[in-house]
Write a protein that holds these residues in place. Structure first.
Motif, PDB file in Angstrom:
ATOM      1  N   ALA A   1      57.766  16.913  17.198  1.00  0.00           N
ATOM      2  CA  ALA A   1      57.975  16.076  16.021  1.00  0.00           C
ATOM      3  C   ALA A   1      56.640  15.551  15.486  1.00  0.00           C
ATOM      4  CB  ALA A   1      58.906  14.916  16.349  1.00  0.00           C
TER       5      ALA A   1
ATOM      6  N   ALA B   1      61.273  16.505   7.526  1.00  0.00           N
ATOM      7  CA  ALA B   1      62.624  16.945   7.898  1.00  0.00           C
ATOM      8  C   ALA B   1      62.628  17.583   9.285  1.00  0.00           C
ATOM      9  CB  ALA B   1      63.155  17.918   6.864  1.00  0.00           C
ATOM     10  N   ALA B   2      61.663  18.435   9.573  1.00  0.00           N
ATOM     11  CA  ALA B   2      61.586  19.061  10.892  1.00  0.00           C
ATOM     12  C   ALA B   2      61.323  18.015  11.969  1.00  0.00           C
ATOM     13  CB  ALA B   2      60.503  20.131  10.922  1.00  0.00           C
TER      14      ALA B   2
ATOM     15  N   PHE C   1      62.172  14.856  11.921  1.00  0.00           N
ATOM     16  CA  PHE C   1      63.400  14.092  12.107  1.00  0.00           C
ATOM     17  C   PHE C   1      64.433  14.904  12.876  1.00  0.00           C
ATOM     18  CE2 PHE C   1      67.368  12.039  10.904  1.00  0.00           C
ATOM     19  CZ  PHE C   1      67.050  10.718  11.115  1.00  0.00           C
ATOM     20  N   ASP C   2      64.476  16.213  12.642  1.00  0.00           N
ATOM     21  CA  ASP C   2      65.411  17.081  13.344  1.00  0.00           C
ATOM     22  C   ASP C   2      65.058  17.184  14.829  1.00  0.00           C
ATOM     23  OD1 ASP C   2      67.658  18.868  13.383  1.00  0.00           O
ATOM     24  OD2 ASP C   2      66.236  20.537  13.536  1.00  0.00           O
ATOM     25  N   LEU C   3      63.784  17.164  15.154  1.00  0.00           N
ATOM     26  CA  LEU C   3      63.342  17.294  16.547  1.00  0.00           C
ATOM     27  C   LEU C   3      63.540  16.011  17.347  1.00  0.00           C
ATOM     28  CD1 LEU C   3      60.146  19.345  15.847  1.00  0.00           C
ATOM     29  CD2 LEU C   3      62.097  20.111  17.210  1.00  0.00           C
ATOM     30  N   ASN C   4      63.266  14.860  16.755  1.00  0.00           N
ATOM     31  CA  ASN C   4      63.459  13.582  17.432  1.00  0.00           C
ATOM     32  C   ASN C   4      63.731  12.517  16.371  1.00  0.00           C
ATOM     33  OD1 ASN C   4      63.222  11.131  18.890  1.00  0.00           O
ATOM     34  ND2 ASN C   4      62.037  12.170  20.449  1.00  0.00           N
ATOM     35  N   PRO C   5      65.012  12.247  16.065  1.00  0.00           N
ATOM     36  CA  PRO C   5      65.344  11.337  14.976  1.00  0.00           C
ATOM     37  C   PRO C   5      64.952   9.880  15.216  1.00  0.00           C
ATOM     38  CG  PRO C   5      67.342  12.165  16.023  1.00  0.00           C
ATOM     39  CD  PRO C   5      66.191  12.866  16.651  1.00  0.00           C
TER      40      PRO C   5
ATOM     41  N   ARG D   1      72.463  12.074  22.865  1.00  0.00           N
ATOM     42  CA  ARG D   1      71.929  13.414  22.608  1.00  0.00           C
ATOM     43  C   ARG D   1      72.303  14.421  23.688  1.00  0.00           C
ATOM     44  NH1 ARG D   1      65.434  13.463  22.792  1.00  0.00           N
ATOM     45  NH2 ARG D   1      65.958  14.678  20.994  1.00  0.00           N
TER      46      ARG D   1
ATOM     47  N   PHE E   1      73.861  17.228  17.631  1.00  0.00           N
ATOM     48  CA  PHE E   1      72.926  17.241  16.507  1.00  0.00           C
ATOM     49  C   PHE E   1      71.681  16.403  16.785  1.00  0.00           C
ATOM     50  CE2 PHE E   1      75.532  13.546  15.948  1.00  0.00           C
ATOM     51  CZ  PHE E   1      74.713  12.586  15.396  1.00  0.00           C
TER      52      PHE E   1
ATOM     53  N   PRO F   1      66.870  18.218  20.466  1.00  0.00           N
ATOM     54  CA  PRO F   1      65.762  18.885  19.777  1.00  0.00           C
ATOM     55  C   PRO F   1      66.013  20.376  19.597  1.00  0.00           C
ATOM     56  CG  PRO F   1      65.114  18.234  22.003  1.00  0.00           C
ATOM     57  CD  PRO F   1      66.496  17.755  21.788  1.00  0.00           C
TER      58      PRO F   1
END
Length: 145
Positions: A68, A78-79, A81-85, A135, A142, A145
């Motif tokens: 992230a 965006a990537a 946030f997708d890996l570790n929100p 998670r 979702f 990671p």
């Protein structure tokens, strides 16, 4: 010799003389982010594996954090946030706190944010444990990671 003992650290020092600590902290964080930005964690063997993931097969709250940070250094929010929100808003909050610290140091005033209150620490702990458990559940897939 008035005010030297009280003003030697924290409130009392103003301007450039009060900035070594916040600027040093920013330089250390920037150096770490630059290293992660330059050495891609997506390639195997570059960084050690997460010990918790290796031992249990479950994700910890930090899993995906290096990737992230790498995505953030590339400007891919965006990537990241997708890996570790949790990391993205946490990083934004830390930047805001750093800015408050820097402004307070420049003005020679006390740091205005009380982040050491027990309620904040407990809220952060509850958030991290909830994220950690969530998670790893099928419903929270979702968040992985």
């Amino acid at each position: 010799m008035t005010g030297t003992a009280a003003g030697a650290r924290g409130p009392g020092r103003r301007g450039w003389r009060a900035l070594p600590a916040p600027l040093g902290a920013a330089a250390a964080v920037a150096a770490g982010a630059a290293f992660v930005g330059a050495v891609d964690p997506n390639e195997p063997g570059r960084y050690p594996a997460c010990p918790f993931l290796t031992l249990t097969g479950l994700y910890c709250p930090g899993c995906g954090g290096l990737r992230a940070v790498h995505a953030l250094t590339r400007g891919d929010l965006a990537a990241a946030f997708d890996l570790n929100p949790v990391l993205v808003p946490l990083a934004a909050a830390l930047v805001l706190l750093w800015a408050c610290w820097t402004v307070a140091a420049w003005r020679g005033t006390a740091f205005p944010v009380k982040i050491t209150r027990p309620g904040y620490a407990w809220a952060f702990l509850v958030l991290m444990v909830t994220f950690w458990i969530g998670r790893n559940l099928p419903i929270g897939e979702f968040l992985a990671p």
